[in-house]
Scaffold this motif. Structure first.
Motif, PDB file in Angstrom:
ATOM      1  N   UNK A 173       0.830  -1.204   0.000  1.00  0.00           N
ATOM      2  CA  UNK A 173       0.000   0.000   0.000  1.00  0.00           C
ATOM      3  C   UNK A 173       0.868   1.258   0.000  1.00  0.00           C
ATOM      4  N   UNK A 174       1.976   1.227   0.736  1.00  0.00           N
ATOM      5  CA  UNK A 174       2.867   2.392   0.783  1.00  0.00           C
ATOM      6  C   UNK A 174       3.535   2.658  -0.568  1.00  0.00           C
ATOM      7  N   UNK A 175       3.705   1.626  -1.374  1.00  0.00           N
ATOM      8  CA  UNK A 175       4.297   1.807  -2.707  1.00  0.00           C
ATOM      9  C   UNK A 175       3.441   2.733  -3.566  1.00  0.00           C
ATOM     10  N   UNK A 176       2.154   2.732  -3.308  1.00  0.00           N
ATOM     11  CA  UNK A 176       1.238   3.573  -4.073  1.00  0.00           C
ATOM     12  C   UNK A 176       1.318   5.039  -3.708  1.00  0.00           C
ATOM     13  N   UNK A 177       1.998   5.367  -2.628  1.00  0.00           N
ATOM     14  CA  UNK A 177       2.169   6.757  -2.181  1.00  0.00           C
ATOM     15  C   UNK A 177       0.848   7.512  -2.141  1.00  0.00           C
ATOM     16  N   UNK A 178      -0.181   6.865  -1.582  1.00  0.00           N
ATOM     17  CA  UNK A 178      -1.481   7.504  -1.443  1.00  0.00           C
ATOM     18  C   UNK A 178      -2.436   7.224  -2.586  1.00  0.00           C
ATOM     19  N   UNK A 179      -1.955   6.593  -3.636  1.00  0.00           N
ATOM     20  CA  UNK A 179      -2.784   6.261  -4.785  1.00  0.00           C
ATOM     21  C   UNK A 179      -3.117   4.778  -4.798  1.00  0.00           C
ATOM     22  N   UNK A 180      -3.854   4.359  -5.807  1.00  0.00           N
ATOM     23  CA  UNK A 180      -4.249   2.947  -5.885  1.00  0.00           C
ATOM     24  C   UNK A 180      -3.082   2.050  -6.297  1.00  0.00           C
ATOM     25  N   UNK A 181      -3.139   0.817  -5.835  1.00  0.00           N
ATOM     26  CA  UNK A 181      -2.178  -0.206  -6.233  1.00  0.00           C
ATOM     27  C   UNK A 181      -2.976  -1.354  -6.845  1.00  0.00           C
ATOM     28  N   UNK A 182      -2.669  -1.706  -8.072  1.00  0.00           N
ATOM     29  CA  UNK A 182      -3.339  -2.830  -8.720  1.00  0.00           C
ATOM     30  C   UNK A 182      -2.744  -4.120  -8.164  1.00  0.00           C
ATOM     31  N   UNK A 183      -3.602  -5.011  -7.706  1.00  0.00           N
ATOM     32  CA  UNK A 183      -3.160  -6.301  -7.213  1.00  0.00           C
ATOM     33  C   UNK A 183      -3.400  -7.316  -8.326  1.00  0.00           C
ATOM     34  N   UNK A 184      -2.316  -7.977  -8.704  1.00  0.00           N
ATOM     35  CA  UNK A 184      -2.359  -8.878  -9.854  1.00  0.00           C
ATOM     36  C   UNK A 184      -2.319 -10.338  -9.425  1.00  0.00           C
ATOM     37  N   UNK A 185      -3.020 -11.149 -10.177  1.00  0.00           N
ATOM     38  CA  UNK A 185      -2.952 -12.594 -10.039  1.00  0.00           C
ATOM     39  C   UNK A 185      -2.705 -13.141 -11.439  1.00  0.00           C
ATOM     40  N   UNK A 186      -1.548 -13.756 -11.642  1.00  0.00           N
ATOM     41  CA  UNK A 186      -1.142 -14.241 -12.963  1.00  0.00           C
ATOM     42  C   UNK A 186      -1.161 -13.115 -13.998  1.00  0.00           C
ATOM     43  N   UNK A 187      -0.617 -11.983 -13.580  1.00  0.00           N
ATOM     44  CA  UNK A 187      -0.483 -10.790 -14.430  1.00  0.00           C
ATOM     45  C   UNK A 187      -1.814 -10.185 -14.874  1.00  0.00           C
ATOM     46  N   UNK A 188      -2.867 -10.496 -14.152  1.00  0.00           N
ATOM     47  CA  UNK A 188      -4.178  -9.895 -14.429  1.00  0.00           C
ATOM     48  C   UNK A 188      -4.647  -9.158 -13.180  1.00  0.00           C
ATOM     49  N   UNK A 189      -5.137  -7.921 -13.335  1.00  0.00           N
ATOM     50  CA  UNK A 189      -5.623  -7.200 -12.150  1.00  0.00           C
ATOM     51  C   UNK A 189      -6.862  -7.883 -11.582  1.00  0.00           C
ATOM     52  N   UNK A 190      -6.838  -8.128 -10.259  1.00  0.00           N
ATOM     53  CA  UNK A 190      -7.984  -8.751  -9.602  1.00  0.00           C
ATOM     54  C   UNK A 190      -8.689  -7.779  -8.651  1.00  0.00           C
ATOM     55  N   UNK A 191      -7.957  -6.808  -8.146  1.00  0.00           N
ATOM     56  CA  UNK A 191      -8.563  -5.732  -7.371  1.00  0.00           C
ATOM     57  C   UNK A 191      -7.550  -4.618  -7.180  1.00  0.00           C
ATOM     58  N   UNK A 192      -8.028  -3.501  -6.655  1.00  0.00           N
ATOM     59  CA  UNK A 192      -7.171  -2.350  -6.381  1.00  0.00           C
ATOM     60  C   UNK A 192      -7.175  -2.088  -4.885  1.00  0.00           C
ATOM     61  N   UNK A 193      -6.009  -1.911  -4.326  1.00  0.00           N
ATOM     62  CA  UNK A 193      -5.880  -1.548  -2.923  1.00  0.00           C
ATOM     63  C   UNK A 193      -5.695  -0.032  -2.860  1.00  0.00           C
ATOM     64  N   UNK A 194      -6.527   0.609  -2.049  1.00  0.00           N
ATOM     65  CA  UNK A 194      -6.414   2.065  -1.906  1.00  0.00           C
ATOM     66  C   UNK A 194      -6.442   2.421  -0.422  1.00  0.00           C
ATOM     67  N   UNK A 195      -5.763   3.503  -0.055  1.00  0.00           N
ATOM     68  CA  UNK A 195      -5.788   3.938   1.349  1.00  0.00           C
ATOM     69  C   UNK A 195      -7.205   4.353   1.765  1.00  0.00           C
ATOM     70  N   UNK A 196      -7.471   4.243   3.042  1.00  0.00           N
ATOM     71  CA  UNK A 196      -8.804   4.543   3.578  1.00  0.00           C
ATOM     72  C   UNK A 196      -9.243   5.966   3.254  1.00  0.00           C
ATOM     73  N   UNK A 197      -8.345   6.940   3.350  1.00  0.00           N
ATOM     74  CA  UNK A 197      -8.749   8.327   3.086  1.00  0.00           C
ATOM     75  C   UNK A 197      -9.133   8.522   1.619  1.00  0.00           C
ATOM     76  N   UNK A 198      -8.474   7.820   0.717  1.00  0.00           N
ATOM     77  CA  UNK A 198      -8.843   7.910  -0.694  1.00  0.00           C
ATOM     78  C   UNK A 198     -10.221   7.283  -0.924  1.00  0.00           C
ATOM     79  N   UNK A 199     -10.481   6.167  -0.269  1.00  0.00           N
ATOM     80  CA  UNK A 199     -11.784   5.510  -0.382  1.00  0.00           C
ATOM     81  C   UNK A 199     -12.890   6.440   0.120  1.00  0.00           C
ATOM     82  N   UNK A 200     -12.640   7.108   1.251  1.00  0.00           N
ATOM     83  CA  UNK A 200     -13.621   8.050   1.794  1.00  0.00           C
ATOM     84  C   UNK A 200     -13.873   9.198   0.817  1.00  0.00           C
TER      85      UNK A 200
END
Length: 82
Positions: A24-51
């Motif tokens: 999550x810290x790698x995203x520096x406050x932005x979204x991070x694409x979480x990949x499974x077999x090189x395909x995006x399966x979801x995006x991790x975002x900080x709580x304040x961004x979600x709000x």
């Protein structure tokens, strides 16, 4: 079939399992694409961004309601009648 990744940073599921906060810290406050077999399966975002996203969606929804009702008839009410 190519899959669009809608973030500048991505990480694999294995990396997320090892150290979720580091990913999550790698995203520096932005979204991070979480990949499974090189395909995006979801995006991790900080709580304040979600709000902020939820607040923005609510603002858009309210603006649509206002737009729908702008030509509704006006009903005048006397405060003393309430």
């Amino acid at each position: 079939m190519a899959h669009r990744i809608l973030s500048d940073i991505s990480a694999g599921i294995s990396e997320l399992k090892k150290n979720p906060m580091s990913v999550l810290q790698q995203g520096e406050g932005g979204p991070v694409a979480i990949l499974n077999r090189n395909r995006p399966v979801f995006y991790a975002i900080p709580a304040d961004m979600y709000e902020k996203i939820l607040d923005r969606l609510e603002d858009i929804e309210l603006a649509l309601i206002i737009k729908e009702r702008e030509n509704d008839p006006v009903i005048e009410v006397d405060i003393d009648d309430l």
